[in-house]
Design a protein around this motif. Structure first.
Motif, PDB file in Angstrom:
ATOM      1  N   PHE A  72      23.108  37.664   4.817  1.00  0.00           N
ATOM      2  CA  PHE A  72      21.534  38.287   4.848  1.00  0.00           C
ATOM      3  C   PHE A  72      21.446  39.227   5.790  1.00  0.00           C
ATOM      4  CE2 PHE A  72      21.633  35.411   8.358  1.00  0.00           C
ATOM      5  CZ  PHE A  72      20.611  35.915   9.288  1.00  0.00           C
ATOM      6  N   SER A  73      20.254  39.906   5.301  1.00  0.00           N
ATOM      7  CA  SER A  73      19.893  41.139   6.177  1.00  0.00           C
ATOM      8  C   SER A  73      18.397  40.681   6.445  1.00  0.00           C
ATOM      9  CB  SER A  73      19.818  42.532   5.284  1.00  0.00           C
ATOM     10  OG  SER A  73      21.276  42.903   5.005  1.00  0.00           O
ATOM     11  N   ALA A  74      17.828  41.341   7.679  1.00  0.00           N
ATOM     12  CA  ALA A  74      16.508  40.864   7.891  1.00  0.00           C
ATOM     13  C   ALA A  74      15.614  42.371   8.163  1.00  0.00           C
ATOM     14  CB  ALA A  74      16.513  40.020   9.388  1.00  0.00           C
ATOM     15  N   LEU A  75      14.500  42.449   7.619  1.00  0.00           N
ATOM     16  CA  LEU A  75      13.491  43.394   7.821  1.00  0.00           C
ATOM     17  C   LEU A  75      12.320  42.986   8.535  1.00  0.00           C
ATOM     18  CD1 LEU A  75      13.039  46.434   7.447  1.00  0.00           C
ATOM     19  CD2 LEU A  75      12.060  45.583   5.173  1.00  0.00           C
ATOM     20  N   GLY A  76      12.026  43.355   9.584  1.00  0.00           N
ATOM     21  CA  GLY A  76      10.701  43.090  10.292  1.00  0.00           C
ATOM     22  C   GLY A  76      10.001  44.077  10.727  1.00  0.00           C
ATOM     23  N   LEU A  77       8.645  43.897  10.786  1.00  0.00           N
ATOM     24  CA  LEU A  77       7.715  45.001  11.023  1.00  0.00           C
ATOM     25  C   LEU A  77       6.957  44.743  12.382  1.00  0.00           C
ATOM     26  CD1 LEU A  77       6.252  47.821  10.475  1.00  0.00           C
ATOM     27  CD2 LEU A  77       4.573  46.582   9.371  1.00  0.00           C
ATOM     28  N   LEU A  78       7.047  45.158  13.370  1.00  0.00           N
ATOM     29  CA  LEU A  78       6.600  44.928  14.880  1.00  0.00           C
ATOM     30  C   LEU A  78       5.447  45.837  15.201  1.00  0.00           C
ATOM     31  CD1 LEU A  78       9.960  44.555  16.644  1.00  0.00           C
ATOM     32  CD2 LEU A  78       8.637  42.720  15.430  1.00  0.00           C
ATOM     33  N   ILE A 126       0.108  56.129  13.805  1.00  0.00           N
ATOM     34  CA  ILE A 126       0.379  54.738  13.810  1.00  0.00           C
ATOM     35  C   ILE A 126       1.525  54.528  14.221  1.00  0.00           C
ATOM     36  CG2 ILE A 126       0.140  52.702  12.117  1.00  0.00           C
ATOM     37  CD1 ILE A 126      -1.168  54.480   9.897  1.00  0.00           C
ATOM     38  N   ASN A 127       1.782  53.936  15.487  1.00  0.00           N
ATOM     39  CA  ASN A 127       2.809  53.620  16.124  1.00  0.00           C
ATOM     40  C   ASN A 127       3.219  52.115  15.800  1.00  0.00           C
ATOM     41  OD1 ASN A 127       3.328  56.023  17.212  1.00  0.00           O
ATOM     42  ND2 ASN A 127       1.711  55.685  18.666  1.00  0.00           N
ATOM     43  N   LEU A 128       4.389  51.934  15.255  1.00  0.00           N
ATOM     44  CA  LEU A 128       4.921  50.558  14.659  1.00  0.00           C
ATOM     45  C   LEU A 128       6.468  50.724  15.238  1.00  0.00           C
ATOM     46  CD1 LEU A 128       3.267  50.273  11.289  1.00  0.00           C
ATOM     47  CD2 LEU A 128       2.463  49.074  13.557  1.00  0.00           C
ATOM     48  N   TYR A 129       7.072  49.523  14.989  1.00  0.00           N
ATOM     49  CA  TYR A 129       8.388  49.414  15.258  1.00  0.00           C
ATOM     50  C   TYR A 129       9.092  48.556  14.076  1.00  0.00           C
ATOM     51  CZ  TYR A 129       7.876  50.958  19.926  1.00  0.00           C
ATOM     52  OH  TYR A 129       7.617  51.540  21.106  1.00  0.00           O
ATOM     53  N   LYS A 184       5.750  46.044  20.348  1.00  0.00           N
ATOM     54  CA  LYS A 184       7.151  45.751  19.897  1.00  0.00           C
ATOM     55  C   LYS A 184       7.102  44.258  19.592  1.00  0.00           C
ATOM     56  CE  LYS A 184      10.457  49.010  21.578  1.00  0.00           C
ATOM     57  NZ  LYS A 184      11.616  49.065  22.565  1.00  0.00           N
ATOM     58  N   LYS A 185       5.897  43.602  19.259  1.00  0.00           N
ATOM     59  CA  LYS A 185       5.976  42.355  19.091  1.00  0.00           C
ATOM     60  C   LYS A 185       5.250  41.924  17.592  1.00  0.00           C
ATOM     61  CE  LYS A 185       5.259  41.045  23.810  1.00  0.00           C
ATOM     62  NZ  LYS A 185       4.214  40.888  24.650  1.00  0.00           N
ATOM     63  N   ILE A 208      23.138  52.939  10.010  1.00  0.00           N
ATOM     64  CA  ILE A 208      24.329  52.140   9.763  1.00  0.00           C
ATOM     65  C   ILE A 208      24.627  51.154  10.818  1.00  0.00           C
ATOM     66  CG2 ILE A 208      26.812  52.204   9.467  1.00  0.00           C
ATOM     67  CD1 ILE A 208      26.384  55.147   8.575  1.00  0.00           C
ATOM     68  N   LEU A 209      24.613  49.774  10.333  1.00  0.00           N
ATOM     69  CA  LEU A 209      24.648  48.661  11.287  1.00  0.00           C
ATOM     70  C   LEU A 209      26.089  47.772  11.003  1.00  0.00           C
ATOM     71  CD1 LEU A 209      21.427  47.154  11.767  1.00  0.00           C
ATOM     72  CD2 LEU A 209      22.725  48.367  13.274  1.00  0.00           C
ATOM     73  N   PRO A 210      26.808  47.471  11.994  1.00  0.00           N
ATOM     74  CA  PRO A 210      28.134  46.418  11.812  1.00  0.00           C
ATOM     75  C   PRO A 210      27.404  45.083  11.517  1.00  0.00           C
ATOM     76  CG  PRO A 210      28.315  47.933  13.662  1.00  0.00           C
ATOM     77  CD  PRO A 210      26.779  48.344  13.211  1.00  0.00           C
ATOM     78  N   HIS A 211      28.252  44.346  11.072  1.00  0.00           N
ATOM     79  CA  HIS A 211      28.005  42.856  11.051  1.00  0.00           C
ATOM     80  C   HIS A 211      27.614  42.335  12.448  1.00  0.00           C
ATOM     81  CE1 HIS A 211      28.000  38.492   9.916  1.00  0.00           C
ATOM     82  NE2 HIS A 211      29.099  38.417  11.173  1.00  0.00           N
ATOM     83  N   GLY A 212      26.373  41.535  12.275  1.00  0.00           N
ATOM     84  CA  GLY A 212      26.217  40.955  13.541  1.00  0.00           C
ATOM     85  C   GLY A 212      25.139  41.720  14.533  1.00  0.00           C
ATOM     86  N   MET A 213      25.185  42.787  14.006  1.00  0.00           N
ATOM     87  CA  MET A 213      24.000  43.661  14.935  1.00  0.00           C
ATOM     88  C   MET A 213      22.758  44.004  14.575  1.00  0.00           C
ATOM     89  SD  MET A 213      26.369  44.599  17.354  1.00  0.00           S
ATOM     90  CE  MET A 213      25.429  45.784  18.210  1.00  0.00           C
ATOM     91  N   ASN A 214      21.802  44.461  15.131  1.00  0.00           N
ATOM     92  CA  ASN A 214      20.678  44.646  14.973  1.00  0.00           C
ATOM     93  C   ASN A 214      19.996  45.901  15.609  1.00  0.00           C
ATOM     94  OD1 ASN A 214      18.938  43.914  17.362  1.00  0.00           O
ATOM     95  ND2 ASN A 214      19.748  42.073  16.720  1.00  0.00           N
ATOM     96  N   THR A 215      18.889  46.548  15.113  1.00  0.00           N
ATOM     97  CA  THR A 215      18.385  47.763  15.774  1.00  0.00           C
ATOM     98  C   THR A 215      16.894  47.559  15.707  1.00  0.00           C
ATOM     99  OG1 THR A 215      18.382  50.045  16.055  1.00  0.00           O
ATOM    100  CG2 THR A 215      18.525  49.271  13.927  1.00  0.00           C
ATOM    101  N   THR A 216      16.130  48.285  16.614  1.00  0.00           N
ATOM    102  CA  THR A 216      14.548  48.293  16.452  1.00  0.00           C
ATOM    103  C   THR A 216      14.282  49.914  16.442  1.00  0.00           C
ATOM    104  OG1 THR A 216      14.313  46.378  17.586  1.00  0.00           O
ATOM    105  CG2 THR A 216      12.535  47.685  17.633  1.00  0.00           C
ATOM    106  N   ILE A 217      13.809  50.386  15.628  1.00  0.00           N
ATOM    107  CA  ILE A 217      13.433  51.746  15.147  1.00  0.00           C
ATOM    108  C   ILE A 217      11.910  51.952  15.587  1.00  0.00           C
ATOM    109  CG2 ILE A 217      13.515  53.608  13.488  1.00  0.00           C
ATOM    110  CD1 ILE A 217      15.699  52.207  12.147  1.00  0.00           C
ATOM    111  N   PRO A 218      11.567  53.086  16.283  1.00  0.00           N
ATOM    112  CA  PRO A 218      10.359  53.317  16.571  1.00  0.00           C
ATOM    113  C   PRO A 218       9.726  54.210  15.362  1.00  0.00           C
ATOM    114  CG  PRO A 218      11.475  54.665  17.864  1.00  0.00           C
ATOM    115  CD  PRO A 218      12.399  53.736  17.281  1.00  0.00           C
TER     116      PRO A 218
END
Length: 171
Positions: free
Chosen positions: A43-49, A68-71, A53-54, A114-124
């Protein structure tokens, strides 16, 4: 003479049992190694913070052209490296989007990672909406690059933020 033959038979039986134990232990070790590398659910996950950053604290009303500042949180558990493309689209209460259908709405922003398996990132994110709107719907769609087709394809993950976009007050 009989005793030597009996001792040789016992030695051969002991060797066979030891060899069988080694083979079974080796097979179990290999099976355990292979099972630990298997991914039960890809699976892939997509979240809006929000701005802190919460989850939560999202704006409900913004001014035209206000920043509008989000993550954006992206998580890869697909078992391989994935090239993600996130389209930020501007829709309204009639804009249809679901896991099978991408929103037919204008793209405001594009983010790629680009993300390797098992990695995540948070983008401003720093977003602006340049028109007055009631019930504006910012839609965040996850697309992935399909190397077979050579094009991005909708991955069925999406998120949204409802806003009212108002004019500045004139005093």
């Amino acid at each position: 003479m009989r005793r030597i033959v009996l001792e040789e038979m016992i030695d051969d039986e002991v060797k066979a049992v030891v060899m069988a134990i080694i083979i079974v232990a080796g097979a179990l070790s290999i099976a355990q190694t292979l099972a630990s590398e298997r991914i039960p659910e890809r699976f892939s996950a997509l979240g809006l913070l929000g701005p802190d950053k919460k989850i939560g604290g999202y704006p409900k009303t913004v001014l035209v052209n206000q920043t509008i500042n989000l993550y954006l949180f992206i998580d890869n558990h697909e078992g391989r490296t994935i090239y993600y493309i996130i389209y930020v689209k501007l829709g309204d209460k009639w804009t249809e989007v679901n896991e099978n259908k991408s929103a037919e709405a204008p793209i405001l922003y594009t983010y790629e990672v680009i993300l390797p398996h098992g990695m995540n990132t948070t983008i401003p994110l720093s977003l602006k909406i340049n028109q007055l709107m009631t019930n504006a719907r910012l839609i965040f769609e996850m697309w992935i690059y399909d190397p077979t087709a050579g094009t991005p394809r909708y991955h069925g993950r999406w998120n949204q933020l409802w806003l009212n976009v108002t004019a500045p007050q004139i005093s």
